[in-house]
Scaffold this motif. Structure first.
Motif, PDB file in Angstrom:
ATOM      1  N   LEU A  63      35.165  38.482  41.728  1.00  0.00           N
ATOM      2  CA  LEU A  63      34.545  37.424  42.526  1.00  0.00           C
ATOM      3  C   LEU A  63      33.031  37.504  42.388  1.00  0.00           C
ATOM      4  O   LEU A  63      32.461  38.603  42.302  1.00  0.00           O
ATOM      5  CB  LEU A  63      34.883  37.561  44.010  1.00  0.00           C
ATOM      6  N   LYS A  98      39.389  30.342  42.817  1.00  0.00           N
ATOM      7  CA  LYS A  98      38.489  29.378  43.440  1.00  0.00           C
ATOM      8  C   LYS A  98      37.213  29.299  42.625  1.00  0.00           C
ATOM      9  O   LYS A  98      36.794  30.280  41.999  1.00  0.00           O
ATOM     10  CB  LYS A  98      38.204  29.719  44.905  1.00  0.00           C
ATOM     11  N   PHE A 100      33.759  26.933  43.324  1.00  0.00           N
ATOM     12  CA  PHE A 100      33.175  25.787  44.018  1.00  0.00           C
ATOM     13  C   PHE A 100      31.677  25.951  44.218  1.00  0.00           C
ATOM     14  O   PHE A 100      31.140  27.056  44.197  1.00  0.00           O
ATOM     15  CB  PHE A 100      33.866  25.536  45.372  1.00  0.00           C
ATOM     16  N   ARG A 112      31.685  21.673  50.302  1.00  0.00           N
ATOM     17  CA  ARG A 112      32.140  22.399  49.117  1.00  0.00           C
ATOM     18  C   ARG A 112      32.700  21.386  48.124  1.00  0.00           C
ATOM     19  O   ARG A 112      33.457  20.496  48.518  1.00  0.00           O
ATOM     20  CB  ARG A 112      33.253  23.379  49.467  1.00  0.00           C
ATOM     21  N   GLU A 125      43.776  31.415  52.362  1.00  0.00           N
ATOM     22  CA  GLU A 125      42.490  31.596  51.687  1.00  0.00           C
ATOM     23  C   GLU A 125      42.289  33.030  51.176  1.00  0.00           C
ATOM     24  O   GLU A 125      41.361  33.284  50.418  1.00  0.00           O
ATOM     25  CB  GLU A 125      41.344  31.216  52.629  1.00  0.00           C
ATOM     26  N   VAL A 126      43.134  33.944  51.636  1.00  0.00           N
ATOM     27  CA  VAL A 126      43.089  35.317  51.090  1.00  0.00           C
ATOM     28  C   VAL A 126      44.456  35.628  50.478  1.00  0.00           C
ATOM     29  O   VAL A 126      44.940  36.756  50.551  1.00  0.00           O
ATOM     30  CB  VAL A 126      42.715  36.360  52.165  1.00  0.00           C
ATOM     31  N   VAL A 132      42.545  42.845  52.055  1.00  0.00           N
ATOM     32  CA  VAL A 132      42.319  42.213  53.353  1.00  0.00           C
ATOM     33  C   VAL A 132      43.513  42.342  54.287  1.00  0.00           C
ATOM     34  O   VAL A 132      43.351  42.431  55.496  1.00  0.00           O
ATOM     35  CB  VAL A 132      41.964  40.717  53.143  1.00  0.00           C
TER      36      VAL A 132
ATOM     37  N   ARG B  87      34.073  45.837  59.698  1.00  0.00           N
ATOM     38  CA  ARG B  87      34.222  46.039  58.246  1.00  0.00           C
ATOM     39  C   ARG B  87      35.376  45.180  57.701  1.00  0.00           C
ATOM     40  O   ARG B  87      35.250  44.529  56.667  1.00  0.00           O
ATOM     41  CB  ARG B  87      34.487  47.527  57.979  1.00  0.00           C
ATOM     42  N   LEU B  91      35.372  42.123  54.936  1.00  0.00           N
ATOM     43  CA  LEU B  91      36.229  42.125  53.741  1.00  0.00           C
ATOM     44  C   LEU B  91      36.913  40.771  53.603  1.00  0.00           C
ATOM     45  O   LEU B  91      37.001  40.199  52.520  1.00  0.00           O
ATOM     46  CB  LEU B  91      37.316  43.206  53.877  1.00  0.00           C
ATOM     47  N   ARG B  92      37.407  40.279  54.727  1.00  0.00           N
ATOM     48  CA  ARG B  92      38.091  38.986  54.718  1.00  0.00           C
ATOM     49  C   ARG B  92      37.123  37.862  54.307  1.00  0.00           C
ATOM     50  O   ARG B  92      37.481  36.965  53.552  1.00  0.00           O
ATOM     51  CB  ARG B  92      38.667  38.723  56.118  1.00  0.00           C
ATOM     52  N   ILE B  94      34.368  38.164  52.457  1.00  0.00           N
ATOM     53  CA  ILE B  94      33.995  38.313  51.043  1.00  0.00           C
ATOM     54  C   ILE B  94      35.097  37.763  50.148  1.00  0.00           C
ATOM     55  O   ILE B  94      34.861  36.956  49.253  1.00  0.00           O
ATOM     56  CB  ILE B  94      33.744  39.803  50.708  1.00  0.00           C
ATOM     57  N   PHE B  95      36.339  38.193  50.418  1.00  0.00           N
ATOM     58  CA  PHE B  95      37.417  37.839  49.495  1.00  0.00           C
ATOM     59  C   PHE B  95      37.965  36.430  49.725  1.00  0.00           C
ATOM     60  O   PHE B  95      38.816  35.978  48.973  1.00  0.00           O
ATOM     61  CB  PHE B  95      38.518  38.902  49.535  1.00  0.00           C
ATOM     62  N   SER B  96      37.489  35.752  50.767  1.00  0.00           N
ATOM     63  CA  SER B  96      37.850  34.337  50.896  1.00  0.00           C
ATOM     64  C   SER B  96      36.671  33.448  50.485  1.00  0.00           C
ATOM     65  O   SER B  96      36.707  32.245  50.674  1.00  0.00           O
ATOM     66  CB  SER B  96      38.308  34.019  52.319  1.00  0.00           C
ATOM     67  N   GLY B  97      35.630  34.049  49.911  1.00  0.00           N
ATOM     68  CA  GLY B  97      34.509  33.272  49.385  1.00  0.00           C
ATOM     69  C   GLY B  97      33.609  32.692  50.453  1.00  0.00           C
ATOM     70  O   GLY B  97      32.932  31.696  50.218  1.00  0.00           O
ATOM     71  N   LYS B  98      33.601  33.319  51.638  1.00  0.00           N
ATOM     72  CA  LYS B  98      32.832  32.739  52.737  1.00  0.00           C
ATOM     73  C   LYS B  98      31.478  33.405  52.957  1.00  0.00           C
ATOM     74  O   LYS B  98      30.783  33.069  53.904  1.00  0.00           O
ATOM     75  CB  LYS B  98      33.643  32.797  54.028  1.00  0.00           C
TER      76      LYS B  98
END
Lengths: 359, 143
Positions: A63, A98, A100, A112, A125-126, A132, B87, B91-92, B94-98
């Motif tokens: 990513l 993804k 965007f 987006r 989304e994850v 996660v 933390r 992590l959530r 970062i890995f959801s692109g937010k």
């Protein structure tokens, strides 16, 4: 020749980013790079699953967030799935999860443009981001309804336009996202890139968080599903409800979703409890139930999972779980044994292990 | 001997008492017009949900890697989260692109320096470390 080509490609990528004097270079100190890799082992108790067991190099993901300035940023996620070997049958996939461009107007309105994992529910989304979530995989019900004898409740990805933002009032935070994107196609067509339907799909999610522990979210998706060609489409509407709360260290998460494809109603739900025994080890239990078709009696699929998630050191996670599957006789996911053409056993158990490294 | 031991204890208490008397303050750049900020706003800035101050400055939150009483107080009283859940939250994200978590610096002095050089900087420090270029803001809505 190949080396020359690779060198040219690498140069073309690196020089605009870091080359001295490039007017369009991004400040590399602001570009962030994350990723994860996981290896899994899964084995079933009988032919309903995989009784031989197998190792899986499930995800290898990279990513990148690249802010151009305070308002514009690019976000990319590329995944190498199941130890890609494009020369082999079922040789895994390379997927843009993804990609965007995000425009920040203010905290209340952001936009987006591009391909995203459809913002639906707690997990989509994850979807593949194993660091996660506690369990080896996300709930199959709702998120992989098609692997529980039903049909997918929404497309995993959507390409289009999103508007999102956050509103606050006192200790209440409202988080929203709405989107318009490509709808579902026949199974062989990339839904993220094409749309067999005249009308685009749309949907959204509104989440309300009150205090530190409790949040509620409503998701919806509406589109047309192409069944067997560009002219045959069926309306598809899905809505979902998520509830998360905590009492002390005990965390509870529950979701319910209902999907209507041309009058056939799929329902999925799960409830999950987790408790951190100490800083490294968290135990979890999840009950999932799928009712794939309101027109078919006795077709439910129930799964109970109990497991542990251990993080012995930063950036490394071990997971171990046992899953018990109990299925009704009419569930379409039961299938037949190819050697005897007899129906597979209805009930079975899985053991699953995973190790995940992330950065 | 007893008197000497008593003095040693008093001196030790005075010399090493910083954790007991340290007061956590939230600082911003001196040019940032914000004088008061709510606890909820700080929480949202540190959780990536709010990216601007009221005046439009882009907020650049700073975290410190040192595990000291100031940081523990900030997590407990401002964020209302255990470090572990903070933390996992990031992590959530970062890995959801937010987004990415707050900038992690080595210590409070480094945080003061960063905020003094960045108009949108915001950090939490011991009040004794306030230096030219930064100012403490008052926090409303504390529990």
């Amino acid at each position: 020749m190949n080396r020359t080509f690779v060198a040219l490609v690498v140069s073309a990528v690196l020089f605009p980013l870091g080359g001295a004097g490039s007017a369009y270079a991004i400040d590399l100190s602001k570009v962030t790079f994350n990723g994860y890799i996981d290896i899994e082992y899964a084995q079933s108790s009988n032919k309903a699953g995989d009784p031989n067991g197998a190792f899986h190099q499930h995800h290898l993901s990279f990513l990148m967030d690249a802010p151009v300035n305070d308002r514009v940023s690019g976000h990319f996620h590329i995944e190498f799935d199941h130890g890609v070997n494009t020369a082999a049958a079922n040789g895994g996939d390379i997927i843009v999860e993804k990609s965007f461009i995000q425009y920040f107007y203010d905290d209340h309105f952001q936009f987006r443009f591009g391909k995203v994992l459809t913002p639906f529910g707690y997990y989509n989304e994850v979807h593949d981001a194993t660091p996660v979530f506690l369990s080896v995989g996300i709930p199959r019900t709702i998120y992989r309804q098609n692997e529980r004898g039903g049909t997918a409740m929404f497309p995993k990805w959507t390409t289009g336009i999103n508007v999102l933002g956050v509103m606050e009032s006192g200790s209440t935070i409202v988080d929203y996202i709405f989107y318009v994107g490509n709808g579902e196609n026949i199974p062989t067509v990339n839904e993220a890139e094409h749309d067999s339907n005249r009308n685009k799909a749309f949907g959204g999610r509104v989440a309300i968080q009150r205090g530190e522990l409790t949040s509620v979210a409503v998701s919806f998706y509406s589109g047309e599903k192409a069944e067997s060609g560009s002219r045959l489409t069926t309306s598809h509407t899905t809505w979902g409800l998520m509830f998360a709360t905590g009492v002390g260290d005990l965390a509870a998460l529950a979701e319910y979703a209902s999907s209507d494809v041309g009058g056939m109603v799929d329902v999925g739900a799960y409830g999950q409890l987790s408790y951190p025994v100490n800083r490294q080890l968290t135990a979890y239990y999840r009950y999932e139930r799928t009712e794939p078709d309101n027109g078919t009696a006795r077709d439910a699929w129930n799964e109970q999972i109990i497991g542990i998630n251990i993080m012995p050191v930063e950036n490394l996670i071990f997971k171990a779980e046992v899953a018990d599957h109990v299925r009704d006789a009419n569930n379409r996911g039961i299938g037949t044994d190819p050697s005897s053409l007899a129906p597979n056993p209805k009930d079975y158990m899985d053991i699953r292990f995973a190790v995940t490294l992330f950065f | 001997m007893k008197r000497m031991l008593g003095w040693v204890i008093v001196m030790a208490a005075l010399g090493f008492a910083r954790p007991a008397f340290a007061e956590m303050v939230v600082i911003v750049n001196k040019d940032n017009p914000v004088a008061t900020i709510s606890r909820a706003e700080i929480e949202m800035i540190y959780l990536g949900k709010k990216k601007q101050f009221q005046d439009g400055f882009t907020a650049v939150p700073v975290d410190i890697s040192a595990d000291n009483s100031i940081r523990r107080e900030f997590f407990a009283n401002i964020l209302g989260k255990a470090e572990e859940s903070y933390r996992l939250y990031w992590l959530r994200m970062i890995f959801s692109g937010k987004g990415q978590p707050p900038l992690m610096l080595g210590g409070e002095e480094e945080a003061v320096r960063f905020v003094s050089q960045n108009k949108g900087g915001i950090a939490f420090i011991d009040s004794g470390l306030i230096a030219p270029g930064v100012k403490a803001v008052s926090i409303s809505g504390m529990k």
